[in-house]
Design a protein around this motif. Sequence first.
Motif, PDB file in Angstrom:
ATOM      1  N   UNK A 163       2.778   1.620   9.587  1.00  0.00           N
ATOM      2  CA  UNK A 163       2.756   0.589   8.552  1.00  0.00           C
ATOM      3  C   UNK A 163       1.828   0.842   7.366  1.00  0.00           C
ATOM      4  N   UNK A 164       0.675   1.513   7.505  1.00  0.00           N
ATOM      5  CA  UNK A 164      -0.151   1.692   6.305  1.00  0.00           C
ATOM      6  C   UNK A 164       0.562   2.435   5.179  1.00  0.00           C
ATOM      7  N   UNK A 165       1.366   3.460   5.524  1.00  0.00           N
ATOM      8  CA  UNK A 165       1.989   4.270   4.475  1.00  0.00           C
ATOM      9  C   UNK A 165       3.506   4.166   4.459  1.00  0.00           C
ATOM     10  N   UNK A 166       4.059   3.190   5.170  1.00  0.00           N
ATOM     11  CA  UNK A 166       5.504   3.068   5.315  1.00  0.00           C
ATOM     12  C   UNK A 166       6.209   2.798   3.992  1.00  0.00           C
ATOM     13  N   UNK A 247      -0.471   2.569  -8.094  1.00  0.00           N
ATOM     14  CA  UNK A 247       0.035   3.507  -7.091  1.00  0.00           C
ATOM     15  C   UNK A 247      -1.087   4.212  -6.334  1.00  0.00           C
ATOM     16  N   UNK A 248      -2.093   4.682  -7.058  1.00  0.00           N
ATOM     17  CA  UNK A 248      -3.203   5.338  -6.358  1.00  0.00           C
ATOM     18  C   UNK A 248      -4.003   4.309  -5.560  1.00  0.00           C
ATOM     19  N   UNK A 249      -4.025   3.053  -6.051  1.00  0.00           N
ATOM     20  CA  UNK A 249      -4.682   1.985  -5.301  1.00  0.00           C
ATOM     21  C   UNK A 249      -3.990   1.745  -3.972  1.00  0.00           C
ATOM     22  N   UNK A 250      -2.645   1.735  -3.991  1.00  0.00           N
ATOM     23  CA  UNK A 250      -1.898   1.603  -2.743  1.00  0.00           C
ATOM     24  C   UNK A 250      -2.235   2.749  -1.794  1.00  0.00           C
ATOM     25  N   UNK A 251      -2.245   3.970  -2.321  1.00  0.00           N
ATOM     26  CA  UNK A 251      -2.538   5.130  -1.480  1.00  0.00           C
ATOM     27  C   UNK A 251      -3.928   5.041  -0.876  1.00  0.00           C
ATOM     28  N   UNK A 252      -4.904   4.587  -1.662  1.00  0.00           N
ATOM     29  CA  UNK A 252      -6.266   4.432  -1.142  1.00  0.00           C
ATOM     30  C   UNK A 252      -6.311   3.424  -0.002  1.00  0.00           C
ATOM     31  N   UNK A 256      -7.190   4.453   3.760  1.00  0.00           N
ATOM     32  CA  UNK A 256      -8.339   3.765   4.343  1.00  0.00           C
ATOM     33  C   UNK A 256      -7.966   2.986   5.591  1.00  0.00           C
ATOM     34  N   UNK A 257      -6.837   2.282   5.549  1.00  0.00           N
ATOM     35  CA  UNK A 257      -6.370   1.523   6.714  1.00  0.00           C
ATOM     36  C   UNK A 257      -6.061   2.461   7.879  1.00  0.00           C
ATOM     37  N   UNK A 258      -5.458   3.602   7.584  1.00  0.00           N
ATOM     38  CA  UNK A 258      -5.154   4.584   8.627  1.00  0.00           C
ATOM     39  C   UNK A 258      -6.416   5.061   9.320  1.00  0.00           C
TER      40      UNK A 258
END
Length: 484
Positions: A163-166, A247-252, A256-258
Motif C-alpha cells: 500500500x505505501x507505493x501502490x 509527486x516527490x512528496x508522495x514518493x517521500x 518513509x512509510x515503508x
Amino acid sequence: MLFNSLDFAVFLPIVFFLYWFVFKNNLRSQNLLIVVASYVFYGWWDWRFLALIAFSTLVDYLIGIELGKEGDRFKRRGLLIISILVNIGFLGFFKYYNFFLDNFITAFSIAGMPIKANTLNIILPVGISFYTFQTLSYSIDVYRRKLEPTRDWISFTAFVSFFPQLVAGPIERATNLLPQFYKKRIFDSSAAVDGLKQILWGLFKKMVIADNCAEYANLIFNNSSDYSGSTLVLGAFFFAFQIYGDFSGYSDIAIGTSRLFGFNLMQNFAFPYFSRDIAEFWRRWHMSLTTWFRDYVYIPLGGSRGSLYEKIRNTFIIFLVSGFWHGANWTFIVWGALNAIYFLPSLILGKNRKNLDVPAEGNRLPSFREAISILSTFILTVFAWIFFRVENMSHASSFISGIFTKSLFSMPNFTQLEGALTLLVLIAGFILIEWKGRVGQYAISNLGVKRSRFFRWSMYILIILSIDIFGNTSEEIEFIYFQF
C-alpha cells in the motif's frame, strides 16, 4: 485513501500496531496483514477495482510458476506475451480506449469517410499504470532468469499491492522488493525515525509547496487568455513546483512509510531541479519509471549501441512512450518529444553521462558555469511542463503564444498577487533547504545531524507549524499522479 487525509492518519497507526505488536513473531501473518491493509487502502477509492488488481496478480503469479517449469524457448516467450497482453491490455482499455477511438474517428473524417462510434464512460482505476508495470517487471525478470519464480502467493500479492507505493510508486522491481517479503523483519527504531522524518518532509512538499502552487497554477492556466506573458510564465513556474512537490512528496511519504514496516524502497527523486543538463534531469526525476523504461524498452532496442541514427531512434521511442504512459493526450506525446529534442545534443556529443556527481559537491554554492547550466536546464524543463499541464494542443498554442508578447516584460498582474509573493518566499526557502540537503536521500535526512537535539527538534516543529499555518489542512487534495 490519501496520505494527507484523516483516514490515513487513523489507518497507519492501526496497521503499524498490528504489524509490530500482534503479528511480530509470524512472518506469514505480517505479510497477510499487508495484503489485507493494502486492499483496504486501495478499495477506499472504489472497491470494484480490487478484482482488477487481484486478477492481474493471479495472472502473473501463475505465469511466473509456468516460466520456472518451462524450458522450451518458444513456449516461454508465449507465456511472457500473455503476461504483456493481459497487463498492457487492461492498461490500454481503461486508459487509452477513448483516445484511440477519437483519433480513429477524426482520421476517417479527414479522409472523407465519417463514421459513428460511441466513446465509453470509463473510470480510470487509480494506480493502474504503476502496478501493471510492477507486475510486468516480475514476469520479464523471471523470463530472463534474473529472478526465481515464487510459489508464496501471500508474499507475491503483498509485493504487487504494497500500500505505501501502490498508487503512485516508486515502481519497484521484483528483484528488489519481493525478496524483502521472504525475510523476517526486526523493528529498527533508527529506520523508523528516519521514515517519520521523510514522511514529514513529504507532507511539507505536498501540503505547503504543491497544494499552494496548485491554487495559482490552476487560476492562471484555466484563465490563460486573461493574463500577460509574465503572469503566464509565473503560472508555469508554479506548476513546475506543484508537480515536483506533489509527486516527490508522495514518493517521500511512500518510502518513509515503508521504512516503518522494515522495507527499503528505491529513491525516486534526487533533487532534479539542480540538474545541469537534461540527461542528468532524467537520471534524477521519477527514477523508478526512467530506469524501468531503460531496462525493459531502451536497452532491448539497442540502447546507445549502434549507429547515430539508431541512438536517436531509440531516444525518441523511449521519450514518446514515456510521454504516452502519462496520459491519453497529444500534449503528453509532445512533452515527451520535446524532452527527446532537449536530450539529443548531449547524446550526439557523447556527453549524456557527463554530470554524474552531486551538483557543486563539497561547495556551498555552484560555480558560475554550474549555476548557468542549472538555470538553463530548469527553464527548458518549465517550458516543457506547459504541455504537461494544458488541456489540449490548442490550449498549448494559445498559452505559449501569450507568453511571447510584449507583456512578457511587464509585472505579473492578477488579483491574488500578494499571496503569490508569499508563496514565492516559501519556495525560495524550500529551494534553500533542498540545496543544503542535496547530498542525502531526501532534503532533511542529514540536516542538523551535527547540531544539538534541541536544534533538530526545533526544525521538525517548525516544519509541522509550517504545514499547519500554510498547508491546506481543511481540504484533502489528491496527488497529481493519481490520474496517471
